[in-house]
Design a protein around this motif. Structure first.
Motif, mmCIF file in Angstrom:
data_model
loop_
_atom_site.group_PDB
_atom_site.id
_atom_site.type_symbol
_atom_site.label_atom_id
_atom_site.label_comp_id
_atom_site.label_asym_id
_atom_site.label_seq_id
_atom_site.Cartn_x
_atom_site.Cartn_y
_atom_site.Cartn_z
ATOM 1 N N ILE A 303 0.830 -1.208 0.000
ATOM 2 C CA ILE A 303 0.000 0.000 0.000
ATOM 3 C C ILE A 303 0.863 1.257 0.000
ATOM 4 O O ILE A 303 0.650 2.185 -0.787
ATOM 5 C CB ILE A 303 -0.954 -0.016 1.215
ATOM 6 C CG1 ILE A 303 -2.030 -1.089 1.033
ATOM 7 C CG2 ILE A 303 -1.604 1.352 1.397
ATOM 8 C CD1 ILE A 303 -2.898 -1.297 2.256
ATOM 9 N N ILE A 304 1.864 1.289 0.871
ATOM 10 C CA ILE A 304 2.765 2.446 0.932
ATOM 11 C C ILE A 304 3.483 2.628 -0.395
ATOM 12 O O ILE A 304 3.641 3.753 -0.894
ATOM 13 C CB ILE A 304 3.769 2.272 2.088
ATOM 14 C CG1 ILE A 304 3.032 2.328 3.434
ATOM 15 C CG2 ILE A 304 4.859 3.345 2.039
ATOM 16 C CD1 ILE A 304 3.893 1.959 4.620
ATOM 17 N N CYS A 305 3.900 1.508 -0.982
ATOM 18 C CA CYS A 305 4.602 1.561 -2.268
ATOM 19 C C CYS A 305 3.718 2.166 -3.355
ATOM 20 O O CYS A 305 4.117 3.107 -4.053
ATOM 21 C CB CYS A 305 5.041 0.150 -2.653
ATOM 22 S SG CYS A 305 5.456 -0.063 -4.388
ATOM 23 N N PHE A 306 2.492 1.637 -3.519
ATOM 24 C CA PHE A 306 1.611 2.104 -4.596
ATOM 25 C C PHE A 306 1.153 3.540 -4.368
ATOM 26 O O PHE A 306 1.011 4.315 -5.322
ATOM 27 C CB PHE A 306 0.399 1.176 -4.719
ATOM 28 C CG PHE A 306 0.714 -0.154 -5.338
ATOM 29 C CD1 PHE A 306 1.287 -0.234 -6.592
ATOM 30 C CD2 PHE A 306 0.443 -1.329 -4.661
ATOM 31 C CE1 PHE A 306 1.590 -1.464 -7.169
ATOM 32 C CE2 PHE A 306 0.738 -2.559 -5.216
ATOM 33 C CZ PHE A 306 1.313 -2.630 -6.481
ATOM 34 N N VAL A 307 0.921 3.915 -3.115
ATOM 35 C CA VAL A 307 0.471 5.277 -2.843
ATOM 36 C C VAL A 307 1.579 6.280 -3.152
ATOM 37 O O VAL A 307 1.341 7.322 -3.779
ATOM 38 C CB VAL A 307 0.013 5.395 -1.372
ATOM 39 C CG1 VAL A 307 -0.199 6.851 -1.003
ATOM 40 C CG2 VAL A 307 -1.271 4.614 -1.156
ATOM 41 N N ILE A 308 2.815 5.982 -2.734
ATOM 42 C CA ILE A 308 3.935 6.880 -3.034
ATOM 43 C C ILE A 308 4.169 6.966 -4.534
ATOM 44 O O ILE A 308 4.474 8.041 -5.081
ATOM 45 C CB ILE A 308 5.205 6.414 -2.306
ATOM 46 C CG1 ILE A 308 5.019 6.536 -0.784
ATOM 47 C CG2 ILE A 308 6.425 7.228 -2.732
ATOM 48 C CD1 ILE A 308 6.189 6.026 0.014
ATOM 49 N N PHE A 309 3.995 5.836 -5.219
ATOM 50 C CA PHE A 309 4.140 5.832 -6.673
ATOM 51 C C PHE A 309 3.134 6.773 -7.321
ATOM 52 O O PHE A 309 3.474 7.575 -8.214
ATOM 53 C CB PHE A 309 3.956 4.410 -7.203
ATOM 54 C CG PHE A 309 3.876 4.322 -8.701
ATOM 55 C CD1 PHE A 309 5.004 4.484 -9.485
ATOM 56 C CD2 PHE A 309 2.661 4.078 -9.328
ATOM 57 C CE1 PHE A 309 4.932 4.408 -10.864
ATOM 58 C CE2 PHE A 309 2.576 4.002 -10.706
ATOM 59 C CZ PHE A 309 3.707 4.158 -11.474
ATOM 60 N N GLN A 310 1.878 6.705 -6.867
ATOM 61 C CA GLN A 310 0.852 7.584 -7.419
ATOM 62 C C GLN A 310 1.167 9.048 -7.153
ATOM 63 O O GLN A 310 0.959 9.910 -8.004
ATOM 64 C CB GLN A 310 -0.510 7.229 -6.802
ATOM 65 C CG GLN A 310 -1.137 5.961 -7.335
ATOM 66 C CD GLN A 310 -1.741 6.155 -8.714
ATOM 67 O OE1 GLN A 310 -2.129 7.265 -9.077
ATOM 68 N NE2 GLN A 310 -1.809 5.091 -9.493
ATOM 69 N N ILE A 311 1.685 9.329 -5.958
ATOM 70 C CA ILE A 311 1.987 10.713 -5.593
ATOM 71 C C ILE A 311 3.139 11.263 -6.434
ATOM 72 O O ILE A 311 3.107 12.414 -6.884
ATOM 73 C CB ILE A 311 2.310 10.803 -4.083
ATOM 74 C CG1 ILE A 311 1.055 10.490 -3.257
ATOM 75 C CG2 ILE A 311 2.843 12.188 -3.715
ATOM 76 C CD1 ILE A 311 1.312 10.383 -1.776
ATOM 77 N N THR A 312 4.165 10.441 -6.669
ATOM 78 C CA THR A 312 5.349 10.923 -7.379
ATOM 79 C C THR A 312 5.105 11.154 -8.866
ATOM 80 O O THR A 312 5.765 12.003 -9.470
ATOM 81 C CB THR A 312 6.515 9.934 -7.219
ATOM 82 O OG1 THR A 312 6.094 8.638 -7.650
ATOM 83 C CG2 THR A 312 6.966 9.872 -5.772
ATOM 84 N N ILE A 313 4.173 10.421 -9.453
ATOM 85 C CA ILE A 313 3.942 10.609 -10.888
ATOM 86 C C ILE A 313 2.955 11.738 -11.153
ATOM 87 O O ILE A 313 2.692 12.078 -12.310
ATOM 88 C CB ILE A 313 3.425 9.318 -11.548
ATOM 89 C CG1 ILE A 313 2.072 8.909 -10.953
ATOM 90 C CG2 ILE A 313 4.451 8.203 -11.426
ATOM 91 C CD1 ILE A 313 1.470 7.696 -11.638
ATOM 92 N N GLY A 314 2.407 12.312 -10.071
ATOM 93 C CA GLY A 314 1.488 13.424 -10.234
ATOM 94 C C GLY A 314 0.093 12.942 -10.572
ATOM 95 O O GLY A 314 -0.234 11.764 -10.456
ATOM 96 N N GLY A 315 -0.752 13.850 -10.972
ATOM 97 C CA GLY A 315 -2.125 13.500 -11.312
ATOM 98 C C GLY A 315 -3.098 14.523 -10.785
ATOM 99 O O GLY A 315 -2.733 15.654 -10.419
ATOM 100 N N ASN A 316 -4.340 14.120 -10.748
ATOM 101 C CA ASN A 316 -5.406 14.997 -10.292
ATOM 102 C C ASN A 316 -5.173 15.394 -8.842
ATOM 103 O O ASN A 316 -4.890 14.549 -7.997
ATOM 104 C CB ASN A 316 -6.744 14.250 -10.438
ATOM 105 C CG ASN A 316 -7.925 15.182 -10.268
ATOM 106 O OD1 ASN A 316 -7.872 16.117 -9.465
ATOM 107 N ND2 ASN A 316 -8.985 14.927 -11.036
ATOM 108 N N ILE A 317 -5.304 16.684 -8.547
ATOM 109 C CA ILE A 317 -5.063 17.174 -7.194
ATOM 110 C C ILE A 317 -6.037 16.565 -6.195
ATOM 111 O O ILE A 317 -5.707 16.335 -5.028
ATOM 112 C CB ILE A 317 -5.146 18.728 -7.161
ATOM 113 C CG1 ILE A 317 -4.742 19.245 -5.772
ATOM 114 C CG2 ILE A 317 -6.541 19.182 -7.553
ATOM 115 C CD1 ILE A 317 -3.338 18.972 -5.390
#
Length: 417
Positions: A303-317
């Motif tokens: 979970i920590i891995c996937f969430v950090i991945f989503q945060i680092t690649i950016g996206g919808n605020i």
């Protein structure tokens, strides 16, 4: 004994003493919200074999909750499988994996605790026998301090997750009411809280509302099962810590040689029996919650891995804010469990130190030999074990964060290629 029980019941009615079950107050509420009881207050009940319409309704409600949870989970898994197999919606699929990990662990915890109800009931009953009954005893055990500390942690833990899950679940409802219906500045497109697959188009008919409510109920079911299992374990560990520290104080305050040798031996024998009970309870708690602990740490790393991945690649605020809250909750969960496990280790190690530090110099030779027995047992601290794979402590949290970073680096590399 009867006089003591009557005195205890009178003091409890007057609010002078605290019942053991006050530690399980919030846990019982969250389990009841999904139609489940984690333990029985008596080992056997005369009404156990009788038909009770309330139990039937509660059982049917529990079955409905589990069916809804697992159907929602299945639809999310199918969405992720199709996204990876076709190469479309990769970012949405990885975001969904974070939620799926949380749901799977919640599902496993609910099923596991349901199957361990008999064992939990026995552990609670044994702790009830050790529980201080009078106001003076509870003051000596410092029970109010432990209960207050545990309740503060419970309120923060439950409240934080409730704010997260309902902020996320109701975000699109609030978005529609404010931005579309009230201000009219943005057009609202029907969206569910979690990406899922269905064999029909739910955006254009009334099934959207049914699915929205269904996903919200499933999220609350998963949340209740997850949090209640964690806090039930922490409540039992808190009680164990209280008993370990009380035993260490009793031993350290004892002055051997002042009384007769038989009285000293009797005191030490009672201490050894008390210590053995605590060690057995610690092992039983590890057996009951071992699977839950393993699922907690295994899923948290992903979970920590996937969430950090989503945060680092950016996206919808909007999604980034929700993911930050989700990451914070996942971190709090592992740190809370690790800190309780570490406190159990530290408190169990106090027994050996208390035996060595107390005034035993004038004691009988038999007393000194018997001291070696409890010191030898105290050399092996009590651990919370995540099955047979690892002993849980704050060191485990550090290892988990390192593992999460390795998964994140791998996922980031795959995405960039």
């Amino acid at each position: 004994m009867v006089w003591k029980l009557e005195k205890c019941s009178k003091e409890q009615k007057n609010g002078k003493t605290k019942s053991l079950y006050m530690f399980f107050q919030y846990v019982d509420i969250f389990y009841f919200s999904i139609g489940m009881k984690a333990y029985d207050r008596a080992l056997s009940s005369t009404s156990a074999n009788t038909t009770d319409w309330r139990k039937t309704i509660l059982r049917c409600y529990f079955i409905f909750q589990m069916l809804n949870l697992n159907l929602t989970l299945l639809s999310e898994l199918i969405y992720v499988f199709l996204a990876f197999s076709t190469g479309n919606n990769f970012l949405e699929a990885t975001m969904n994996l974070s939620f799926i990990g949380f749901v799977v662990v919640g599902d496993i915890k609910i099923q596991h605790i349901w199957g361990k109800r008999g064992h939990i009931t026995k552990v609670v009953h044994r702790l009830q026998l050790l529980h201080p009954v009078t106001a003076d005893q509870q003051k000596e055990y410092r029970l109010n301090d432990y209960l207050r500390g545990y309740r503060n942690v419970s309120i923060f833990y439950f409240g934080m997750h409730m704010v997260l899950i309902w902020t996320y679940n109701l975000y699109w409802v609030i978005y529609y009411l404010v931005c579309d219906l009230w201000l009219g500045i943005r057009h609202f497109e029907r969206t569910l809280p979690y990406y899922c697959w269905t064999p029909w188009n739910w955006k254009s008919n009334w099934s959207y509302y049914v699915m929205y409510v269904s996903q919200n109920i499933a999220a609350q079911t998963c949340l209740s099962g997850q949090l209640a299992a964690d806090m039930l374990m922490c409540a039992l560990v808190t009680l164990l810590i209280m008993h370990f520290k009380q035993l260490s104080r009793q031993i350290e305050q004892h002055v051997a040689g002042v009384q007769s040798a038989d009285q000293d031996l009797s005191f030490l024998q009672r201490s050894i029996a008390y210590h053995q009970q605590l060690l057995c309870l610690s092992q039983d708690i590890s057996r009951i919650f071992g699977v839950s602990l393993f699922c907690n740490f295994a899923s948290s790393s992903f979970i920590i891995c996937f969430v950090i991945f989503q945060i680092t690649i950016g996206g919808n605020i909007d999604n980034l804010v929700m993911l930050m809250l989700f990451l914070f909750c996942a971190m709090v969960q592992v740190f809370m469990i690790g800190s309780y496990a570490q406190s159990l280790i530290n408190s169990s190690e106090l027994i050996g130190q208390a035996v060595y530090n107390h005034n035993w110099y004038l004691s009988d030779l038999r007393y000194r030999k018997l001291m070696l027995l409890i010191m030898q047992r105290a050399q092996r601290p009590s651990y919370l074990r995540a099955t047979n794979f690892l002993n849980v402590s704050l060191v485990t949290v550090t290892d988990l964060l390192q593992l999460s970073y390795k998964f994140f680096a791998l996922l980031r590399t795959m995405y960039s290629q």
